[in-house]
Design a protein around this motif. Structure first.
Motif, PDB file in Angstrom:
ATOM      1  N   GLY A 184       0.809  -1.205   0.000  1.00 25.10           N
ATOM      2  CA  GLY A 184       0.000   0.000   0.000  1.00 25.10           C
ATOM      3  C   GLY A 184       0.844   1.258   0.000  1.00 25.10           C
ATOM      4  O   GLY A 184       0.509   2.241  -0.679  1.00 25.10           O
ATOM      5  N   HIS A 185       1.935   1.253   0.743  1.00 31.19           N
ATOM      6  CA  HIS A 185       2.825   2.419   0.775  1.00 31.19           C
ATOM      7  C   HIS A 185       3.382   2.715  -0.614  1.00 31.19           C
ATOM      8  O   HIS A 185       3.363   3.862  -1.076  1.00 31.19           O
ATOM      9  CB  HIS A 185       3.959   2.161   1.762  1.00 31.19           C
ATOM     10  CG  HIS A 185       5.082   3.146   1.682  1.00 31.19           C
ATOM     11  ND1 HIS A 185       4.958   4.470   2.072  1.00 31.19           N
ATOM     12  CD2 HIS A 185       6.353   3.013   1.220  1.00 31.19           C
ATOM     13  CE1 HIS A 185       6.109   5.097   1.875  1.00 31.19           C
ATOM     14  NE2 HIS A 185       6.960   4.242   1.356  1.00 31.19           N
ATOM     15  N   LEU A 186       3.875   1.685  -1.295  1.00 35.22           N
ATOM     16  CA  LEU A 186       4.412   1.878  -2.639  1.00 35.22           C
ATOM     17  C   LEU A 186       3.346   2.432  -3.580  1.00 35.22           C
ATOM     18  O   LEU A 186       3.576   3.406  -4.312  1.00 35.22           O
ATOM     19  CB  LEU A 186       4.953   0.560  -3.190  1.00 35.22           C
ATOM     20  CG  LEU A 186       5.266   0.550  -4.688  1.00 35.22           C
ATOM     21  CD1 LEU A 186       6.390   1.525  -5.011  1.00 35.22           C
ATOM     22  CD2 LEU A 186       5.627  -0.860  -5.156  1.00 35.22           C
ATOM     23  N   ALA A 187       2.180   1.808  -3.575  1.00 33.32           N
ATOM     24  CA  ALA A 187       1.120   2.216  -4.497  1.00 33.32           C
ATOM     25  C   ALA A 187       0.664   3.642  -4.208  1.00 33.32           C
ATOM     26  O   ALA A 187       0.429   4.432  -5.136  1.00 33.32           O
ATOM     27  CB  ALA A 187      -0.056   1.248  -4.393  1.00 33.32           C
ATOM     28  N   PHE A 188       0.551   3.983  -2.933  1.00 33.38           N
ATOM     29  CA  PHE A 188       0.116   5.331  -2.573  1.00 33.38           C
ATOM     30  C   PHE A 188       1.126   6.382  -3.033  1.00 33.38           C
ATOM     31  O   PHE A 188       0.752   7.423  -3.604  1.00 33.38           O
ATOM     32  CB  PHE A 188      -0.084   5.436  -1.063  1.00 33.38           C
ATOM     33  CG  PHE A 188      -0.250   6.838  -0.576  1.00 33.38           C
ATOM     34  CD1 PHE A 188      -1.445   7.509  -0.761  1.00 33.38           C
ATOM     35  CD2 PHE A 188       0.791   7.502   0.050  1.00 33.38           C
ATOM     36  CE1 PHE A 188      -1.602   8.822  -0.326  1.00 33.38           C
ATOM     37  CE2 PHE A 188       0.649   8.811   0.482  1.00 33.38           C
ATOM     38  CZ  PHE A 188      -0.555   9.472   0.294  1.00 33.38           C
ATOM     39  N   VAL A 189       2.425   6.124  -2.785  1.00 37.04           N
ATOM     40  CA  VAL A 189       3.447   7.098  -3.182  1.00 37.04           C
ATOM     41  C   VAL A 189       3.507   7.223  -4.699  1.00 37.04           C
ATOM     42  O   VAL A 189       3.597   8.334  -5.243  1.00 37.04           O
ATOM     43  CB  VAL A 189       4.818   6.701  -2.602  1.00 37.04           C
ATOM     44  CG1 VAL A 189       5.917   7.603  -3.159  1.00 37.04           C
ATOM     45  CG2 VAL A 189       4.799   6.778  -1.078  1.00 37.04           C
ATOM     46  N   HIS A 241       5.902  11.158   2.351  1.00 42.36           N
ATOM     47  CA  HIS A 241       6.915  10.827   3.361  1.00 42.36           C
ATOM     48  C   HIS A 241       7.507   9.440   3.139  1.00 42.36           C
ATOM     49  O   HIS A 241       6.786   8.449   3.034  1.00 42.36           O
ATOM     50  CB  HIS A 241       6.286  10.881   4.752  1.00 42.36           C
ATOM     51  CG  HIS A 241       7.217  10.443   5.850  1.00 42.36           C
ATOM     52  ND1 HIS A 241       8.337  11.158   6.194  1.00 42.36           N
ATOM     53  CD2 HIS A 241       7.189   9.368   6.664  1.00 42.36           C
ATOM     54  CE1 HIS A 241       8.961  10.553   7.182  1.00 42.36           C
ATOM     55  NE2 HIS A 241       8.284   9.457   7.490  1.00 42.36           N
ATOM     56  N   THR A 242       8.833   9.376   3.071  1.00 40.75           N
ATOM     57  CA  THR A 242       9.556   8.108   3.038  1.00 40.75           C
ATOM     58  C   THR A 242      11.018   8.363   3.355  1.00 40.75           C
ATOM     59  O   THR A 242      11.517   9.480   3.153  1.00 40.75           O
ATOM     60  CB  THR A 242       9.442   7.419   1.657  1.00 40.75           C
ATOM     61  OG1 THR A 242      10.180   6.187   1.697  1.00 40.75           O
ATOM     62  CG2 THR A 242      10.010   8.305   0.554  1.00 40.75           C
ATOM     63  N   LYS A 260       1.135  14.195   4.602  1.00 40.84           N
ATOM     64  CA  LYS A 260       2.130  13.425   3.855  1.00 40.84           C
ATOM     65  C   LYS A 260       2.439  12.074   4.484  1.00 40.84           C
ATOM     66  O   LYS A 260       3.078  11.231   3.854  1.00 40.84           O
ATOM     67  CB  LYS A 260       3.421  14.217   3.715  1.00 40.84           C
ATOM     68  CG  LYS A 260       4.211  14.430   4.993  1.00 40.84           C
ATOM     69  CD  LYS A 260       5.512  15.169   4.697  1.00 40.84           C
ATOM     70  CE  LYS A 260       6.347  15.373   5.945  1.00 40.84           C
ATOM     71  NZ  LYS A 260       7.628  16.055   5.634  1.00 40.84           N
ATOM     72  N   TYR A 261       2.011  11.843   5.726  1.00 42.42           N
ATOM     73  CA  TYR A 261       2.345  10.591   6.413  1.00 42.42           C
ATOM     74  C   TYR A 261       1.309   9.525   6.082  1.00 42.42           C
ATOM     75  O   TYR A 261       0.219   9.511   6.649  1.00 42.42           O
ATOM     76  CB  TYR A 261       2.407  10.805   7.921  1.00 42.42           C
ATOM     77  CG  TYR A 261       3.390  11.863   8.345  1.00 42.42           C
ATOM     78  CD1 TYR A 261       4.767  11.663   8.229  1.00 42.42           C
ATOM     79  CD2 TYR A 261       2.944  13.084   8.858  1.00 42.42           C
ATOM     80  CE1 TYR A 261       5.676  12.635   8.618  1.00 42.42           C
ATOM     81  CE2 TYR A 261       3.832  14.055   9.247  1.00 42.42           C
ATOM     82  CZ  TYR A 261       5.199  13.835   9.123  1.00 42.42           C
ATOM     83  OH  TYR A 261       6.089  14.806   9.505  1.00 42.42           O
ATOM     84  N   VAL A 281      -2.888   1.179   1.635  1.00 45.44           N
ATOM     85  CA  VAL A 281      -3.480   0.644   0.413  1.00 45.44           C
ATOM     86  C   VAL A 281      -4.912   1.160   0.231  1.00 45.44           C
ATOM     87  O   VAL A 281      -5.415   1.243  -0.895  1.00 45.44           O
ATOM     88  CB  VAL A 281      -3.446  -0.898   0.421  1.00 45.44           C
ATOM     89  CG1 VAL A 281      -4.452  -1.481   1.401  1.00 45.44           C
ATOM     90  CG2 VAL A 281      -3.671  -1.458  -0.973  1.00 45.44           C
ATOM     91  N   VAL A 282      -5.576   1.557   1.330  1.00 44.95           N
ATOM     92  CA  VAL A 282      -6.945   2.076   1.229  1.00 44.95           C
ATOM     93  C   VAL A 282      -6.965   3.387   0.448  1.00 44.95           C
ATOM     94  O   VAL A 282      -7.901   3.658  -0.311  1.00 44.95           O
ATOM     95  CB  VAL A 282      -7.568   2.244   2.630  1.00 44.95           C
ATOM     96  CG1 VAL A 282      -8.950   2.887   2.539  1.00 44.95           C
ATOM     97  CG2 VAL A 282      -7.666   0.892   3.337  1.00 44.95           C
TER      98      VAL A 282
END
Length: 549
Positions: A37-42, A57-58, A474-475, A462-463
């Motif tokens: 989800g983090h990858l897809a969101f960014v 944020h990463t 950004k978080y 991912v939501v």
């Protein structure tokens, strides 16, 4: 040794193809709300024009996110696109293991590492089935290993250029993996110059192409940050802040190899168990006829970590003593393989949990095959029966690995049978997973207008992607590290955020949400009301809406 023959190159492609085909039963199974989800969101945010590190944020270097954003732009914003990318990554790792293996051992022994790696892909499911910055950096590291071997072999300038560019890309995929691959290449290229094709070349003839290509790639990334005005954000997030966060919040040591394991500690079992065994244990199933329980998980931990450490101890000893040495070229190449495996393994720290071990295993498997091939050569000159015994035992292990790939893949396909049925995730999941994600998407669609910012906490970004809604801040992950809970509260208040999806059960590695972010927890409890409980897959999420004022 000489360059790969046409037949060997074709064989490398066959290895890649077989590895890709072997992943087809499992590559689209399950959904990973945090990492995936983090990858897809960014990547979605980059596609919408947001700036990495300032708006998103990463602490990871940018190549992984930018590549995924490009793939989404080309093939559509769907998690399946990233899953296919990982199939290609795993296939590339297997091909690199084969090509590098041919430089230090016979074809029969060289086939061992790719076979074992495919078994690791299944055993670690879904860690190596989703696109990840560690797996991308692993692939680039393995390519740099092959290019280093080629450079020492033929000394061609084009290989030097490719090596420099690959090393730089590796750094911009994942800082520590790239730095360790760079160190391995530097040590071995400099140390092996005298007995390689570079011996008669001036130093600058190969150093300038390597450095020039690496600096060109580095300059391209840095110019991007200067042009977007995010250079200082980039440095702070990925260099200044990340190191302290890692050792403070993610410092997990290698588990005991011989000592007792705290198998009554759910956190320990979750973090260090081979994921396939853990999944089988939850479902009350067996693994190749063995009952999946904490005891089997403990055996799996001891074997995975113990054999890795034993290999890393044995490999330099075997190389230094000249055990089973064949020729100078093979010995030079073995030096590079051993140094690469030793250094790259350090990338497991500071969090040496099982899901991080799998990303450093590929070069260890190559070193293991090297050790066995050298011992076999030594035994064949001394005791033919012992050599045949070693070959037979290794063949049995390889056969078990192949059987496990088939049986394990069939089990995974059976565990995750139901199409998720959401527009941006053509994946197959458990009925419980399907229910919780569908209901979460339905709630957001009914609560928030298209394009309206929402908030999701703590570890299900991912939501955002599935609902195609931006984050209010950004978080995207509210986990330990450089995450400002009060800044999130301020953003939600100023923008009047109306809709929240919240999981009150924190990821097992982290302290309770209320302990880490008390101001945010208090804000959610006082300013929002529970609209419904969304249940499925053993989880319960809370659908929250802002109270009427």
């Amino acid at each position: 040794m000489q360059a790969l023959t046409a037949n060997e190159s074709r064989a490398a492609f066959v290895v890649f193809l077989v590895a890709a085909l072997a992943q087809l039963p499992t590559f689209d199974r399950s959904i990973v709300p945090m990492d995936e989800g983090h990858l897809a969101f960014v990547a979605m945010g980059l596609g919408d024009g947001l700036a990495l590190y300032r708006d998103l944020h990463t602490g990871i270097f940018p190549a992984y996110y930018q590549l995924t954003a490009l793939l989404f732009a080309l093939f559509g914003e769907d998690l399946i696109v990233a899953r296919i990318a990982q199939v290609l990554v795993n296939g590339g790792v297997c091909a690199c293991l084969w090509v590098a293996g041919l430089r230090v051992m016979s074809a029969a022994w060289a086939a061992l590492a790719p076979v074992l790696y495919l078994a690791v892909v299944v055993m670690s499911f879904p860690v190596l089935s989703m696109f990840n910055y560690s797996s991308l950096a692993l692939l680039l590291g393995m390519i740099s290993l092959v290019l280093s071997l080629k450079l020492l072999e033929d000394g061609k300038r084009g290989v030097a250029v490719a090596l420099g560019a690959t090393l730089a890309l590796g750094v911009f995929a994942k800082q520590n993996f790239g730095a360790l691959a760079f160190a391995a290449a530097a040590i071995t290229v400099f140390g092996s110059r005298r007995d390689s094709a570079l011996a008669d070349q001036p130093w600058l003839s190969f150093l300038v192409p390597i450095a020039g290509a690496g600096l060109a790639v580095t300059a391209a990334f840095l110019l991007y940050f200067v042009a977007t005005g995010t250079y200082s954000d980039f440095l702070f997030s990925t260099v200044i802040q990340l190191g302290g966060d890692q050792f403070e919040s993610f410092n997990n040591p290698i588990p005991p190899i011989f000592g007792a394991h705290p198998l009554d500690d759910g956190r320990f079992v979750f973090l260090y168990s081979p994921p396939y065994i853990f999944n089988a244990m939850l479902r009350g199933e067996s693994v190749l006829g063995l009952t999946a329980n904490p005891g089997l998980a403990s055996v799996g931990m001891r074997l995975a970590y113990g054999l890795s450490l034993l290999t890393l101890i044995a490999a330099p000893a075997i190389w230094l003593t000249g055990t089973g040495r064949s020729d100078a070229g093979s010995d030079r190449n073995a030096r590079l393989v051993v140094v690469f495996a030793l250094l790259f393994f350090l990338g497991i720290f500071p969090s040496a949990i099982f899901s991080h071990l799998v990303f450093v295993l590929a070069p260890v498997l190559l070193a293991l095959a090297f050790c066995l091939s050298r011992v076999d050569r030594a035994l064949s000159n001394l005791q033919r029966g012992a050599s045949l015994g070693l070959r037979g035992a290794t063949a049995v292990v390889a056969l078990v690995a192949i059987v496990f790939v088939g049986v394990g893949s069939a089990s995974i396909a059976r565990w995750f049978p139901e199409p998720l049925g959401l527009e941006h995730a053509r994946l197959k999941v458990t009925p419980g997973q399907a229910r919780i994600y569908r209901e979460a998407v339905a709630f957001i669609d009914s609560c928030a207008d298209p394009g309206e910012a929402i908030f999701v906490a703590p570890t299900m970004p991912v939501v955002y992607f599935l609902t195609q809604r931006p984050n209010v801040h950004k978080y995207d992950l509210t986990i330990p590290g450089n995450v400002d809970g009060q800044a999130i509260v301020n953003a939600m208040e100023s923008r009047g955020t109306r809709c929240v999806v919240y999981n009150p059960t924190m990821y097992p590695e982290f302290p309770p949400f209320a302990t880490m972010f008390p101001e945010l927890d208090r804000y959610l409890r006082t300013e929002f009301t529970l609209r419904r409980r969304i249940q499925g897959g053993g989880e319960t999420w809370h659908a929250l809406a802002r109270r009427d004022r």
